[in-house]
Design an enzyme around this catalytic site. Structure first.
Site, PDB file in Angstrom:
ATOM      1  N   HIS A  41       0.828  -1.199   0.000  1.00 46.11           N
ATOM      2  CA  HIS A  41       0.000   0.000   0.000  1.00 46.11           C
ATOM      3  C   HIS A  41       0.868   1.257   0.000  1.00 46.11           C
ATOM      4  CE1 HIS A  41      -3.958  -1.743   0.438  1.00 46.11           C
ATOM      5  NE2 HIS A  41      -3.529  -2.526   1.396  1.00 46.11           N
ATOM      6  N   GLU A 110      -6.470  -0.418  -5.592  1.00 48.25           N
ATOM      7  CA  GLU A 110      -7.369   0.393  -4.776  1.00 48.25           C
ATOM      8  C   GLU A 110      -7.099   1.867  -5.068  1.00 48.25           C
ATOM      9  OE1 GLU A 110      -9.612  -0.553  -2.540  1.00 48.25           O
ATOM     10  OE2 GLU A 110      -9.147  -2.659  -2.078  1.00 48.25           O
TER      11      GLU A 110
END
Length: 337
Positions: A41, A110
């Site tokens: 991430h 994402e």
């Protein structure tokens, strides 16, 4: 042929600093876990107390400190922040350094990780096509001496990955819907999904799509590793086991509640509004090791053979020692390992 059961540890990159997380990965190997997976991430789910270490250097550091566990991403997105050729180079290097121990887990991504960098965030069909093309390019670079490629999204000219492992790096595809799951069945070495959702998602959607992909490609059922991240909260005190899930409340948000959110502060605000029962809804929460085994066994009986355990608590050393001593031996005894 019976595929051996693998029991892994999910290193929570969103929750712990990279050096602390590396210590937990080393302990996981000591406690008998078979694999360690980390998410890649750029930003965490939670702004306050969150972390977001870069997965690639972390994997290299942990590989140097361990000798046995498989190491991989669950997952990395090779289509926006990274050019697929850079991913091919990086994982080839890891594969040379730690032969037979590296897995490239990929997904469609994402908004949280890409939009803040000024990158466009296309609709799901385009993200899926980008992922397919990225995998094609990565595999060409691993297979060919010199590669020229012109696709819809990327082009390379006379490109070479000079340091390639003799043991191939497997590619796993992470999926929560039928299209990417079917793709995993057709072309991937592994399929990654997560636990705690409606049981019909697995029985009626994902597993049929996986088998359809395998069938269309003429592959046997055991051609692919079936990996599921199993979310567990185990503690002798029930209130503690329940409260541990609070940090991971964003996982309980519906896709409609979180799709398109690129700001961890907003994600945290929405998660904070959830009652603790809903925050815990994705997790197996219990004080009883036998109850954990019974609930985990449902995923094995569905056909998942690689279980990667994600505990939400702050004391990961306690979790690793308790799960390694009390749960892993029970699972191995039950399933003949």
């Amino acid at each position: 042929m019976t595929v051996p059961l693998r029991l892994g540890y999910k290193a929570s990159a969103e929750q712990f600093a990279p050096d602390q997380l590396a210590d937990y990965a080393v302990l996981a190997e000591e406690m008998g876990f078979d694999s360690v997976f980390i998410s890649d991430h750029f930003q965490p789910w939670m702004h306050e107390g969150g972390h977001a270490p870069a997965a690639l250097p972390w994997l290299g550091a942990v590989g140097a400190r361990t000798s046995r566990v498989l190491l991989g991403t669950s997952v990395l997105t090779p289509t926006f922040r990274y050019h697929p050729a850079v991913v091919a180079q990086a994982f080839a290097t890891l594969g040379v350094m730690f032969p037979g121990r590296i897995i490239l887990g990929v997904g469609t991504g994402e908004a949280l990780n890409e939009v803040t960098l000024g990158l466009d965030w296309p609709d799901p069909p385009e993200r899926f096509q980008r992922l397919k093309e990225a995998i094609t390019l990565i595999e060409k670079l691993w297979a060919g001496e010199r590669v020229s490629y012109e696709g819809n999204f990327w082009q390379v000219t006379d490109a070479t990955v000079y340091d390639r492992p003799t043991t191939p790096v497997p590619i796993y595809i992470g999926a929560a819907g039928p299209a990417a799951t079917k793709l995993a069945g057709r072309i991937a070495d592994g399929f990654i999904t997560t636990s705690g959702k409606d049981p019909k998602l697995y029985t009626d959607t994902l597993l049929p799509a996986l088998h359809e992909g395998l069938s269309k490609a003429g592959r046997p059922a055991d051609a692919i590793d079936t990996l599921i991240e199993v979310k567990v909260s185990y503690h002798p005190d029930q209130d503690t086991a329940l409260e541990k899930t609070r940090f991971w409340a964003p996982l309980a948000l519906t896709p409609e509640e979180k799709t398109g959110i690129h700001d961890p502060i907003e994600m945290q605000r929405r998660a904070a509004e959830l009652p603790i029962e809903r925050a815990a809804s994705r997790f197996i929460v219990s004080t009883d090791p036998d109850e954990h085994v019974e609930k985990i066994a449902r995923y094995v009986e569905l056909g998942f053979r690689h279980l990667v355990f994600h505990d939400p608590g702050a004391d990961q050393e306690e979790f690793l020692r308790m799960y390694g001593a009390e749960i892993l031996p029970r699972l191995r005894a039950r399933f003949g390992e």
